[in-house]
Every structure is written in structure tokens, then in C-alpha cells.
Design a protein around this motif. Sequence first.
Motif, mmCIF file in Angstrom:
data_model
loop_
_atom_site.group_PDB
_atom_site.id
_atom_site.type_symbol
_atom_site.label_atom_id
_atom_site.label_comp_id
_atom_site.label_asym_id
_atom_site.label_seq_id
_atom_site.Cartn_x
_atom_site.Cartn_y
_atom_site.Cartn_z
ATOM 1 N N GLU A 99 41.032 44.130 36.566
ATOM 2 C CA GLU A 99 40.750 43.789 37.962
ATOM 3 C C GLU A 99 40.133 44.931 38.751
ATOM 4 O O GLU A 99 39.176 44.733 39.506
ATOM 5 C CB GLU A 99 42.026 43.300 38.654
ATOM 6 N N GLY A 100 40.675 46.140 38.610
ATOM 7 C CA GLY A 100 40.126 47.263 39.364
ATOM 8 C C GLY A 100 38.667 47.517 39.025
ATOM 9 O O GLY A 100 37.842 47.803 39.901
ATOM 10 N N PHE A 101 38.343 47.380 37.764
ATOM 11 C CA PHE A 101 36.965 47.535 37.291
ATOM 12 C C PHE A 101 36.084 46.420 37.850
ATOM 13 O O PHE A 101 34.975 46.647 38.340
ATOM 14 C CB PHE A 101 36.990 47.517 35.764
ATOM 15 N N ALA A 102 36.602 45.197 37.816
ATOM 16 C CA ALA A 102 35.834 44.036 38.280
ATOM 17 C C ALA A 102 35.541 44.099 39.777
ATOM 18 O O ALA A 102 34.459 43.677 40.216
ATOM 19 C CB ALA A 102 36.597 42.748 37.961
ATOM 20 N N MET A 103 36.480 44.599 40.563
ATOM 21 C CA MET A 103 36.303 44.619 42.009
ATOM 22 C C MET A 103 35.050 45.386 42.428
ATOM 23 O O MET A 103 34.396 45.047 43.411
ATOM 24 C CB MET A 103 37.543 45.219 42.682
ATOM 25 N N VAL A 126 39.781 37.486 35.490
ATOM 26 C CA VAL A 126 40.039 38.788 36.102
ATOM 27 C C VAL A 126 41.548 38.939 36.261
ATOM 28 O O VAL A 126 42.202 38.098 36.878
ATOM 29 C CB VAL A 126 39.341 38.923 37.472
ATOM 30 N N ALA A 127 42.109 40.008 35.698
ATOM 31 C CA ALA A 127 43.555 40.240 35.752
ATOM 32 C C ALA A 127 43.800 41.681 35.320
ATOM 33 O O ALA A 127 42.852 42.459 35.159
ATOM 34 C CB ALA A 127 44.297 39.257 34.848
ATOM 35 N N THR A 128 45.057 42.049 35.139
ATOM 36 C CA THR A 128 45.352 43.374 34.592
ATOM 37 C C THR A 128 45.019 43.373 33.103
ATOM 38 O O THR A 128 44.987 42.314 32.452
ATOM 39 C CB THR A 128 46.832 43.752 34.780
ATOM 40 N N SER A 129 44.793 44.554 32.552
ATOM 41 C CA SER A 129 44.498 44.649 31.115
ATOM 42 C C SER A 129 45.634 44.067 30.283
ATOM 43 O O SER A 129 45.398 43.442 29.247
ATOM 44 C CB SER A 129 44.253 46.118 30.732
ATOM 45 N N ALA A 130 46.878 44.281 30.727
ATOM 46 C CA ALA A 130 48.033 43.769 29.988
ATOM 47 C C ALA A 130 48.045 42.245 29.928
ATOM 48 O O ALA A 130 48.551 41.656 28.967
ATOM 49 C CB ALA A 130 49.333 44.280 30.619
ATOM 50 N N GLN A 131 47.478 41.598 30.935
ATOM 51 C CA GLN A 131 47.402 40.131 30.935
ATOM 52 C C GLN A 131 46.210 39.622 30.136
ATOM 53 O O GLN A 131 46.274 38.562 29.518
ATOM 54 C CB GLN A 131 47.314 39.620 32.376
ATOM 55 N N SER A 221 48.518 41.978 41.704
ATOM 56 C CA SER A 221 47.091 42.006 42.009
ATOM 57 C C SER A 221 46.662 43.412 42.419
ATOM 58 O O SER A 221 47.250 44.008 43.338
ATOM 59 C CB SER A 221 46.783 41.024 43.144
ATOM 60 N N VAL A 222 45.631 43.927 41.752
ATOM 61 C CA VAL A 222 45.104 45.235 42.127
ATOM 62 C C VAL A 222 44.480 45.184 43.521
ATOM 63 O O VAL A 222 44.655 46.094 44.336
ATOM 64 C CB VAL A 222 44.067 45.729 41.097
ATOM 65 N N SER A 223 43.746 44.103 43.814
ATOM 66 C CA SER A 223 43.099 44.007 45.127
ATOM 67 C C SER A 223 44.132 43.975 46.247
ATOM 68 O O SER A 223 43.927 44.587 47.306
ATOM 69 C CB SER A 223 42.212 42.763 45.193
ATOM 70 N N MET A 224 45.266 43.299 46.032
ATOM 71 C CA MET A 224 46.301 43.282 47.058
ATOM 72 C C MET A 224 47.009 44.634 47.143
ATOM 73 O O MET A 224 47.386 45.081 48.235
ATOM 74 C CB MET A 224 47.314 42.164 46.787
ATOM 75 N N LEU A 225 47.172 45.298 46.012
ATOM 76 C CA LEU A 225 47.741 46.655 46.026
ATOM 77 C C LEU A 225 46.886 47.557 46.914
ATOM 78 O O LEU A 225 47.405 48.294 47.766
ATOM 79 C CB LEU A 225 47.807 47.194 44.602
ATOM 80 N N VAL A 226 45.565 47.480 46.728
ATOM 81 C CA VAL A 226 44.638 48.283 47.546
ATOM 82 C C VAL A 226 44.792 47.923 49.016
ATOM 83 O O VAL A 226 44.818 48.800 49.892
ATOM 84 C CB VAL A 226 43.187 48.067 47.068
ATOM 85 N N ASN A 227 44.904 46.643 49.323
ATOM 86 C CA ASN A 227 45.045 46.191 50.706
ATOM 87 C C ASN A 227 46.342 46.697 51.332
ATOM 88 O O ASN A 227 46.371 47.122 52.493
ATOM 89 C CB ASN A 227 44.983 44.664 50.754
#
Length: 297
Positions: A99-103, A126-131, A221-227
Motif C-alpha cells: 500500500e505505501g508503495f502504491a500510494m 492494494v494491501a500490506t505485503s503480509a496480506q 491501512s497505511v493511508s489511514m496510518l498516514v492520516n
Amino acid sequence: MRLTLAQLEAFYWTATHGSVDKAAHTLHLAQPTVSLRLRGLEDALGYKPFERAGRGLKLTLRGLDLLDECHTIFASLETIEAHAGAQRVTGPIRLGFAEGFAMVCLPEILSRLHADHPGLQPEVMVATSAQIEPELHDLKLDLAFLVHPSEHKQFKLEPLGRQEAAWVAATRFDLPAVISPQDIATLPIISNPVGSINYQQMIGWFASAGLTPKRIDFCNSVSMLVNLVDKGVGLGIYPCKLAENALAAGRVRILQSSPQIDDTPIFAKYPRQGSKPKADAVLSTVISVLSEMDYLK
């Protein structure tokens, strides 16, 4: 009786999945058809490449040798087909993006794919690498771009570069120029779930000083973590590129830390046997976009 490519394909996917049913699903064939091809293969070889293991199948020693030979055969076929232009780069391809890469990169990647390969139909997860990685191993994806992927004999890994990551905090936090685990252990921390690369980075950083954070709020969610970090809810580790807009607006700081946060390696990962022309087209496009964006070290 002579061997056929159809028999070898039936063998390869049965060996990959350990199941005739799953091989049939991958090949879009009826299960009896795959079973018939495997019996024809045994007749042609004069030996059994599989033996029963509970409800599934496992390779015999001679079956393992045959699997290695199949890798060579299919790789040669793909080379011949590519040179002859026998396969056009068209149709669906299932892609996974950390996700971080995709954003940061996905909009430009998709735009370039549309322009350069209009017949290609990307289906994106789009998700975490682990998913994402288990989906790739189950062959529900054709190609994935992952952080710290695992090695697997049936899949190829291609390193793309390293993604710069750091602690990020809202400017409302009064923090020293260089932070240590002791400086922020009592502050709220935002992390992806246990088992994620993000969590391992975070918990390992604190563990280097024998500490664990007093409070960790988990967010898948990486995007929500950033937010959440942007809004001052807590501190988090994520790619520096994701903080650029908030940094320019003066809302956050990218923190220097001791110990430093390691850059995270990004890899492309895909089956050694699969839709290689399409995967190659996507991989070439991604590498070109990353180079132009100067995204990875």
C-alpha cells in the motif's frame, strides 16, 4: 507413447498445488481431463512422478527431477514465444501492490500501462505485503510488488531498490532533533497490525533499547496510518515520500532517529511459470516509472 506439452502442464500445476483439483482450476479444465493427462504422462514416462500423502499428492524423487526439467522447458518456450511475437501483451493481469508503495507510484504506473499496453487489463489488489503475499502464493495474483517478501522456490524475486522510511510526527509534538526509543516510548504510536513489516520495524526499534511503547493503536491501512499521524493522533513509521505534502505544509516532521530506521527493500515477485510476457511488460513499465520518479534508492 510420446510426451505432450499438455501432459507436462498438468504435471507442473499438480506439483505446484499438490492437488489435481487445484491444477484443473488453474488450467481452466475439468478435473477428469487433468487426471487423464497425468495417466498419459505416467504411461509415457514409465514411472509415477507422484505418491499419495494423506488427501493430497507429493512428488517422488523422480518427480522432483521432472519438475526441475519442466522449469527449463517452460522457460525455453517462453523465450521462443517472446522472440517470435507469438504472444501479444493483452488481457487481464492480476497485480498486488504494497500500500505505501502504491500510494505514491500506482497512478503513474497505471497511466503508463494504459498508454503503452492498451490491451492489458490490470486487476489491482492494494494491501500490506503480509496480506498480498499469500494471495500470490495461491496464484490468485500474477505479479506483486512487495516489501521484504519471502523466498519461495516456485517464485522469482527481482529487487527494485530501497524505499526510505522514517518516524513521522505532527509538529505539535515537542521532540528533540534526534529521537531515541526513550524519547517517545510514552507517546501514542500508530502501527499496522502484528505480523506486518511496519509493526516489525516499529517494535524492533523500541526493542533495541529494551522497551515497548506504552500505547500502540493498530490500523490495517497505511493511508489511514498516514492520516492519523498527520492529524496528530500519534507517531508512526512510513515511507518518507508519503509525508512530503504534509511536510511542505508544515503539519509534520520527518524525524531523525537513533537507531536509524532502515530503508525497506522493494521486490517484484511472480511465478516462475505463468503469464510471463504480461508480467514482463508490467515490470518493465514499473521500473521505468520508478526511475523517472526517482522514488527508490
